[in-house]
Design an enzyme around this catalytic site. Structure first.
Site, short mmCIF file in Angstrom:
data_model
loop_
_atom_site.label_atom_id
_atom_site.label_comp_id
_atom_site.label_asym_id
_atom_site.label_seq_id
_atom_site.Cartn_x
_atom_site.Cartn_y
_atom_site.Cartn_z
N GLY A 79 -7.17 -0.67 -2.81
CA GLY A 79 -6.67 -1.18 -1.53
C GLY A 79 -5.50 -0.34 -1.06
N ASN A 80 -4.77 -0.85 -0.05
CA ASN A 80 -3.56 -0.16 0.39
C ASN A 80 -2.56 -1.19 0.87
OD1 ASN A 80 -3.90 -0.63 3.33
ND2 ASN A 80 -5.76 0.56 3.00
N ARG A 81 -1.41 -0.71 1.33
CA ARG A 81 -0.29 -1.61 1.59
C ARG A 81 -0.27 -2.18 3.01
NH1 ARG A 81 1.38 2.42 -1.63
NH2 ARG A 81 2.31 1.87 -3.65
N SER A 82 -1.33 -2.00 3.74
CA SER A 82 -1.32 -2.50 5.12
C SER A 82 -1.26 -4.04 5.14
CB SER A 82 -2.57 -2.04 5.85
OG SER A 82 -2.65 -2.65 7.12
N ALA A 86 -5.89 0.11 8.28
CA ALA A 86 -5.76 1.18 7.27
C ALA A 86 -7.08 1.19 6.52
CB ALA A 86 -4.61 0.88 6.33
#
Ligand code: PMT
Length: 408
Positions: free
Chosen positions: A213-216, A280
């Site tokens: 995943g990512n930090r969005s 993102a």
């Protein structure tokens, strides 16, 4: 609460009827005032049994009116002035009695007189106990009012003062505010325009338990969706991972992976006027997803996962635009940690965008998860517009101002 451009200096008449929910209307009056509206409260006689005009005057900084003001001799017909100058009228709580008066054009108190004189949109927020809401008379009155163009917000299901549970609770002030944004926004520039917005990060599964995943957080995309609602647009918000509440009036589609987001974006944007890709989206996904949770043994030292490219959504949209009409305008974002303008310019042209919003996501006060952003807007004509650090809501206003020009 931050100032909301849609409400700035708007005259809002807030009618308060005699129900226990009147105490919550003080919070609504406060929220509208903080949003920048000029709120004129009118209390019916029975409302003053529950809450006093001083409370509303204190939170709005403006006089709160009661029936005594209807017979004042020091002002020129205040009810007509209020009706004439209002941009929006909200009646919360709206009791069965006041709904009946409005349905039959009765005007025997300040609130019903102002409501009859008003030429602005009117929002009714019903609240009543027991079976009053389902009573045939109340239902007939509400239907009459709906057919005349009144906007009805609620009532909510839940526990009421009598202890009964059912339909009759007043909607919460935050939801009434969201409803009011939709009603007030409907008369704005983007009325009738279909705008698709993406927000949040995608999750690319490795096995049934794990994902990349990512930090969005979704904040920037949600802010753009809310600003588009405020301008009257029909908004579809396609969301990866985000815990944010859905802005009132938005059609939300939840997805997980880049593949799912790609399918949803292509479907939703085909007939759209604009697409704003603030999500993102992962660039890589697992070449193959394990069917079961990958187990580690006592000898396991490392784990290699082969990653392959995900669909390039904006590239797919570019190809779709070449074959069909939609979306008329595409706006992308560029999340960079170096060579911001060069990388953003490259994406602007390679993905056939009309505008790209470049943000340096390595900065501590911009990009992922924070409430502020520092962006540079680059358009297909070579224009470069750097903006200072500001809230993501303010960034959204700038993006929509540029979108409005592109849609013309
Ligand atoms: O959500 P927040 O916490 O508020 O954070 C906001 C944000 C940093 C996520 C946002 O401002 C932002 O920069 N969004 C774009 C993030 C991103 O994926 O940028 P990128 O440079 O990797 O991708 C460029 C553009 O292509 C983006 O519009 C992206 O949505 C799109 N893309 C990316 C990958 C992919 N496979 N398909 C795409 O269409």
């Amino acid at each position: 609460m931050d100032m909301i451009p849609l409400f700035h200096n708007k005259h809002i008449v807030l009618g308060v009827c005699g129900g226990i929910a009147a105490y919550k209307t003080a919070d609504l009056a406060s929220k509208l005032t903080q949003a920048g509206a000029l709120v004129d409260c009118i209390l019916t006689e029975s409302a003053t049994k529950f809450i006093g005009p001083v409370t509303f005057a204190a939170v709005t900084g403006r006089a709160a009116l009661t029936d005594a003001d209807l017979w004042r001799t020091d002002a020129h017909v205040p009810h007509v002035q209020l009706g004439e100058s209002a941009d929006l009228t909200i009646i919360a709580p709206a009791t069965a009695n006041t709904l009946a008066k409005l349905a039959h054009g009765q005007a025997d108190n300040m609130l019903s007189v102002v409501a009859l004189a008003a030429r602005c949109p009117i929002i009714l927020v019903p609240a009543m106990d027991g079976g009053m809401w389902s009573n045939a008379a109340t239902q007939a009155n509400v239907e009459t009012l709906r057919q005349r163009g009144f906007n009805v917000c609620g009532p909510a299901m839940g526990r009421m003062a009598s202890g009964l549970v059912g339909a009759g609770r007043m909607e919460e002030p935050a939801d009434i505010l969201g409803f009011a944004r939709v009603v007030l926004g409907k008369r704005s520039a983007f009325s009738g325009q279909k705008i698709v917005v993406t927000a949040g990060g995608t999750h690319e599964a490795i096995d049934p338990v794990r994902f990349i995943g990512n930090r969005s957080s979704g904040k920037q995309g949600f802010a753009i969706a809310q600003a588009a609602i405020d301008r009257g647009a029909d908004v579809t918000l396609i969301v990866g991972a985000s815990a944010l509440p859905t802005p009132f009036g938005v059609t939300r589609i939840n997805v997980e992976s880049a593949q799912q987001m790609c399918e949803a974006v292509l479907a939703a944007s085909r007939e759209a006027d604009a697409l704003v890709m603030a999500a993102a989206v992962a660039d890589f996904q697992a070449a193959s997803q394990a069917d079961q949770k990958i187990k580690k043994t006592k000898d396991t030292v490392d784990l290699e996962v082969k990653l392959v490219r995900t669909p390039d959504i904006l590239q797919a949209v570019k190809e779709q635009r070449e074959k069909t009409s939609g979306p008329r305008v595409t706006i992308g974002f560029a999340a960079e940690t170096q060579n911001l303008l060069a990388n953003a310019t490259s994406k602007l042209h390679s993905k056939g965008l009309d505008l790209i919003i470049a943000n340096d996501v390595s900065a501590s006060d911009a990009g992922f998860a924070v409430d502020t952003n520092r962006v540079t807007l680059l358009d297909a004509g070579g224009g470069v517009e750097p903006l200072p650090i500001m809230s993501k809501a303010q960034v959204a206003e700038h993006v929509l101002n540029r979108l409005a020009a592109l849609l013309k």
